[in-house]
Design a protein around this motif. Structure first.
Motif, PDB file in Angstrom:
ATOM      1  N   TYR A  53      -3.586   6.546  -7.339  1.00 57.87           N
ATOM      2  CA  TYR A  53      -2.452   6.039  -7.016  1.00 57.87           C
ATOM      3  C   TYR A  53      -2.670   5.073  -6.243  1.00 57.87           C
ATOM      4  O   TYR A  53      -0.700   3.703  -6.519  1.00 57.87           O
ATOM      5  N   GLU A  54      -3.897   4.602  -5.329  1.00 57.61           N
ATOM      6  CA  GLU A  54      -4.018   3.338  -4.822  1.00 57.61           C
ATOM      7  C   GLU A  54      -3.073   2.147  -5.577  1.00 57.61           C
ATOM      8  O   GLU A  54      -3.061   0.989  -5.807  1.00 57.61           O
ATOM      9  N   ASN A  55      -4.332   2.029  -6.976  1.00 56.50           N
ATOM     10  CA  ASN A  55      -4.415   0.928  -7.467  1.00 56.50           C
ATOM     11  C   ASN A  55      -2.845   0.824  -8.589  1.00 56.50           C
ATOM     12  O   ASN A  55      -2.543  -0.364  -9.348  1.00 56.50           O
ATOM     13  N   LEU A 112       0.562  -3.745 -19.497  1.00 55.67           N
ATOM     14  CA  LEU A 112      -0.934  -3.979 -19.383  1.00 55.67           C
ATOM     15  C   LEU A 112      -1.594  -2.370 -20.999  1.00 55.67           C
ATOM     16  O   LEU A 112      -0.338  -1.312 -21.256  1.00 55.67           O
ATOM     17  N   PHE A 113      -2.618  -2.914 -21.777  1.00 61.37           N
ATOM     18  CA  PHE A 113      -2.710  -1.756 -23.113  1.00 61.37           C
ATOM     19  C   PHE A 113      -4.232  -1.148 -22.383  1.00 61.37           C
ATOM     20  O   PHE A 113      -4.739  -2.509 -21.243  1.00 61.37           O
ATOM     21  N   ILE A 114      -4.921  -0.425 -23.360  1.00 60.06           N
ATOM     22  CA  ILE A 114      -6.501  -0.711 -22.993  1.00 60.06           C
ATOM     23  C   ILE A 114      -7.022  -1.261 -22.349  1.00 60.06           C
ATOM     24  O   ILE A 114      -8.020  -2.232 -21.872  1.00 60.06           O
ATOM     25  N   ASN A 115      -7.034  -2.742 -23.817  1.00 57.40           N
ATOM     26  CA  ASN A 115      -7.455  -3.874 -23.539  1.00 57.40           C
ATOM     27  C   ASN A 115      -7.264  -4.522 -22.737  1.00 57.40           C
ATOM     28  O   ASN A 115      -8.065  -5.734 -22.245  1.00 57.40           O
ATOM     29  N   ASN A 116      -6.742  -5.007 -21.655  1.00 60.96           N
ATOM     30  CA  ASN A 116      -5.916  -5.363 -20.488  1.00 60.96           C
ATOM     31  C   ASN A 116      -5.840  -4.427 -19.392  1.00 60.96           C
ATOM     32  O   ASN A 116      -5.825  -5.547 -18.201  1.00 60.96           O
ATOM     33  N   ILE A 117      -6.062  -3.585 -18.953  1.00 63.37           N
ATOM     34  CA  ILE A 117      -6.066  -2.125 -17.954  1.00 63.37           C
ATOM     35  C   ILE A 117      -7.272  -2.785 -16.670  1.00 63.37           C
ATOM     36  O   ILE A 117      -7.787  -3.084 -17.418  1.00 63.37           O
ATOM     37  N   PRO A 118      -6.688  -3.211 -15.441  1.00 61.60           N
ATOM     38  CA  PRO A 118      -7.713  -3.540 -14.242  1.00 61.60           C
ATOM     39  C   PRO A 118      -8.130  -1.812 -14.169  1.00 61.60           C
ATOM     40  O   PRO A 118      -7.775  -0.849 -14.628  1.00 61.60           O
ATOM     41  N   GLU A 119      -9.391  -1.966 -13.401  1.00 67.74           N
ATOM     42  CA  GLU A 119     -10.507  -0.999 -12.847  1.00 67.74           C
ATOM     43  C   GLU A 119      -9.260  -0.052 -12.102  1.00 67.74           C
ATOM     44  O   GLU A 119      -8.227  -0.552 -11.297  1.00 67.74           O
ATOM     45  N   MET A 120      -8.966   0.866 -12.484  1.00 70.24           N
ATOM     46  CA  MET A 120      -7.897   2.203 -11.693  1.00 70.24           C
ATOM     47  C   MET A 120      -8.303   3.365 -11.152  1.00 70.24           C
ATOM     48  O   MET A 120      -7.797   3.881 -10.576  1.00 70.24           O
ATOM     49  N   TYR A 121      -9.716   3.482 -10.918  1.00 75.11           N
ATOM     50  CA  TYR A 121     -10.504   4.326 -10.741  1.00 75.11           C
ATOM     51  C   TYR A 121     -11.735   4.356  -9.455  1.00 75.11           C
ATOM     52  O   TYR A 121     -12.000   5.090  -9.110  1.00 75.11           O
ATOM     53  N   LYS A 122     -11.290   2.851  -9.112  1.00 77.34           N
ATOM     54  CA  LYS A 122     -12.100   2.402  -8.382  1.00 77.34           C
ATOM     55  C   LYS A 122     -11.634   1.900  -6.848  1.00 77.34           C
ATOM     56  O   LYS A 122     -10.734   0.880  -7.270  1.00 77.34           O
ATOM     57  N   ILE A 177       8.049  -1.347 -11.396  1.00 72.69           N
ATOM     58  CA  ILE A 177       7.321   0.396 -11.812  1.00 72.69           C
ATOM     59  C   ILE A 177       6.104   0.050 -12.134  1.00 72.69           C
ATOM     60  O   ILE A 177       5.786  -1.021 -12.839  1.00 72.69           O
ATOM     61  N   SER A 178       5.146   1.202 -12.520  1.00 73.47           N
ATOM     62  CA  SER A 178       3.832   1.492 -12.546  1.00 73.47           C
ATOM     63  C   SER A 178       3.798   1.482 -13.336  1.00 73.47           C
ATOM     64  O   SER A 178       2.547   0.620 -14.132  1.00 73.47           O
ATOM     65  N   ALA A 191       0.053  -0.850  -0.020  1.00 80.40           N
ATOM     66  CA  ALA A 191      -0.070   0.308  -0.081  1.00 80.40           C
ATOM     67  C   ALA A 191       1.403   1.384  -0.169  1.00 80.40           C
ATOM     68  O   ALA A 191       1.808   1.217   0.834  1.00 80.40           O
ATOM     69  N   ALA A 192       0.407   2.226  -1.048  1.00 79.09           N
ATOM     70  CA  ALA A 192       1.258   3.398  -0.933  1.00 79.09           C
ATOM     71  C   ALA A 192       0.748   4.334   0.375  1.00 79.09           C
ATOM     72  O   ALA A 192      -0.336   3.810   0.498  1.00 79.09           O
ATOM     73  N   GLY A 193       1.938   4.873   0.815  1.00 80.18           N
ATOM     74  CA  GLY A 193       1.293   5.921   1.788  1.00 80.18           C
ATOM     75  C   GLY A 193       0.283   7.222   0.449  1.00 80.18           C
ATOM     76  O   GLY A 193       0.224   6.225  -0.239  1.00 80.18           O
ATOM     77  N   GLY A 194      -0.359   7.507   1.140  1.00 77.04           N
ATOM     78  CA  GLY A 194      -1.441   8.780   1.302  1.00 77.04           C
ATOM     79  C   GLY A 194      -0.723  10.210  -0.013  1.00 77.04           C
ATOM     80  O   GLY A 194       0.178   9.761  -0.222  1.00 77.04           O
ATOM     81  N   LEU A 195      -1.691  10.559  -1.271  1.00 78.26           N
ATOM     82  CA  LEU A 195      -0.921  11.420  -1.826  1.00 78.26           C
ATOM     83  C   LEU A 195      -0.738  12.668  -1.057  1.00 78.26           C
ATOM     84  O   LEU A 195      -1.634  12.801   0.299  1.00 78.26           O
ATOM     85  N   ILE A 196      -0.109  13.814  -2.052  1.00 84.71           N
ATOM     86  CA  ILE A 196       0.554  14.929  -0.897  1.00 84.71           C
ATOM     87  C   ILE A 196      -0.922  16.165  -0.286  1.00 84.71           C
ATOM     88  O   ILE A 196      -0.285  16.669  -0.002  1.00 84.71           O
ATOM     89  N   ASN A 197      -1.716  15.658  -1.482  1.00 82.07           N
ATOM     90  CA  ASN A 197      -2.871  16.363  -1.359  1.00 82.07           C
ATOM     91  C   ASN A 197      -3.791  15.604  -0.620  1.00 82.07           C
ATOM     92  O   ASN A 197      -4.444  14.694  -1.505  1.00 82.07           O
ATOM     93  N   GLU A 198      -4.403  16.401   0.350  1.00 86.60           N
ATOM     94  CA  GLU A 198      -4.972  15.363   1.012  1.00 86.60           C
ATOM     95  C   GLU A 198      -6.527  15.439   1.010  1.00 86.60           C
ATOM     96  O   GLU A 198      -7.412  14.584   0.874  1.00 86.60           O
TER      97      GLU A 198
END
Ligand code: BMA
Length: 388
Positions: A37-39, A378-388, A336-337, A20-27
């Motif tokens: 960020y977490e994903n 990972l490309f658009i065709n196999n990218i996992p959900e990044m925003y939930k 690396i992400s 788990a990454a720490g939080g973003l610098i902007n809370e």
């Protein structure tokens, strides 16, 4: 005592992929920005492939394809858009309609929205013209002292940042009846340890560069730009590999000011001025990615190959034997992400052979398909959900 032992045991069971990454610098970052960020932190050995300007133009085409369909050289070669789309803001502060490479800012907004709606990730860099005399980024002039707080032209920098804010605030889309502000990996003031940009080493002091970085982040935060994830990206060619952490730190404004520990690497990937053998370069490419991930881990942050590639993809099997071989060399490198290669310059607009991705009939296109078929890329065709 017992509790402590239990905690240790539990930790032992946490798979590395659940880092788990720490939080973003902007809370105050938006929910989707925090989720991204977490994903990014939890991709494990999967890596998002990115391509600068991929939807804007390719080696042999420009703009929308006929019928208004989205296009990309990467799509033409693999059937999929890249997972990460890179855009550059150079020229926005001048009030130009187009950026330094001819892309309309209004088209960029379109591509960024399309990328987000396909589930992809967006990153923005900025080859900023000097707010003082409008010289392009490659000026060897000391503007920074004048632009930071206390300098005579701090207001001019604010005006430039405002022009980006105006653009950034248009990046909102409706998702199931809710307005979502598209998260952006924002990567200003890049390659500052090199001497080719006016904010680079030699044209400004380290302290002034740090003040510039901090001012930029603080200003955007104060103005409520809560969709931004901040990426720091020194250039590999100016890093001392025998003293990586220290040399990486040059110009680093601190953990409270950076989210992504990136670096730009053309050097180890066959840069024409690099006289080392391919094997030596490759070993250093691997070592750099390991050290980047180690550093990001120590800080509770995410690492990335923020920019790079080989101009003209000259070497046979570059994608499998150089790029993928380095990225998936081991457990660390593969953490690396994302890895973004630079643009495929349009042949009718500037330098021919200035491309870093693949395009149809290009000599390494089949090798790029092999890279694409690797389940870990990972490309658009196999990218996992990044925003939930
Ligand atoms: C450089 C080159 C230039 C371009 C600039 C900004 O590396 O690709 O041609 O103008 O990036 O995209």
């Amino acid at each position: 005592m017992k509790l402590k032992k239990l905690a240790v045991t539990l930790l032992g069971f946490i798979p590395l992929s659940a880092f788990a990454a720490g939080g973003l610098i902007n809370e105050n970052a938006t929910t989707e920005t925090k989720a991204l960020y977490e994903n990014l932190a939890n991709l494990g050995d999967k890596v998002l492939f990115g391509h600068e300007d991929s939807l804007a133009y390719g080696a042999k085409w420009w703009g929308y394809a006929e019928g208004g369909a989205l296009e990309s050289d990467i799509k033409q070669v693999t059937g999929s858009f890249p997972a990460v789309f890179g855009a550059d803001m150079g020229g926005i502060g001048l009030g130009n309609e187009k950026n330094l490479d001819g892309v309309k800012f209004s088209d960029y907004a379109h591509y960024i929205k399309e990328t987000f709606e396909m589930g992809g990730v967006n990153t923005v860099s900025w080859h900023m013209y000097s707010p003082i005399d409008e010289h392009h980024s490659w000026a060897k002039t000391s503007y920074v002292r004048e632009l930071i707080p206390g300098g005579n032209h701090n207001d001019k920098l604010k005006t430039y940042l405002d022009s980006y804010i105006a653009f950034n605030e248009t990046l909102k889309v409706d998702v199931d009846g809710k307005e979502v502000w598209i998260p952006i990996i924002f990567r200003p003031w890049h390659e500052h340890n090199g001497d080719w940009f006016w904010w680079g080493k030699g044209h400004t002091t380290e302290a002034d560069y740090i003040a510039l970085w901090k001012f930029t982040v603080d200003y955007l935060n104060e103005k409520g730009q809560n969709n931004l994830i901040y990426a720091f990206s020194p250039d590999r060619s100016r890093l001392d590999m025998s003293d990586f952490d220290n040399s990486y730190k040059y110009g680093y404004a601190g953990d409270a000011y950076v989210d992504i520990i990136g670096y730009d690497n053309y050097w180890d990937l066959g840069h024409p001025s690099n006289t080392q053998s391919v094997a030596e370069q490759q070993a250093l490419f691997v070592e750099g990615l390991e050290k980047l991930t180690d550093l990001a881990d120590k800080k509770g942050k995410v690492s990335a190959l923020s920019e790079g590639g080989q101009e003209g993809v000259r070497e046979d099997n570059f994608w499998t034997e150089r790029f993928a071989a380095g990225i998936w060399a081991n457990e660390k490198t593969s953490r690396i992400s994302y890895a973004l290669v630079w643009r495929n310059n349009n042949e009718e607009n500037g330098k021919k052979g200035h491309y870093y991705g693949a395009y149809p009939q290009e000599k390494n296109a089949a090798n790029f398909v092999e890279f694409y078929n690797n389940k870990k890329s990972l490309f658009i065709n196999n990218i996992p959900e990044m925003y939930k």
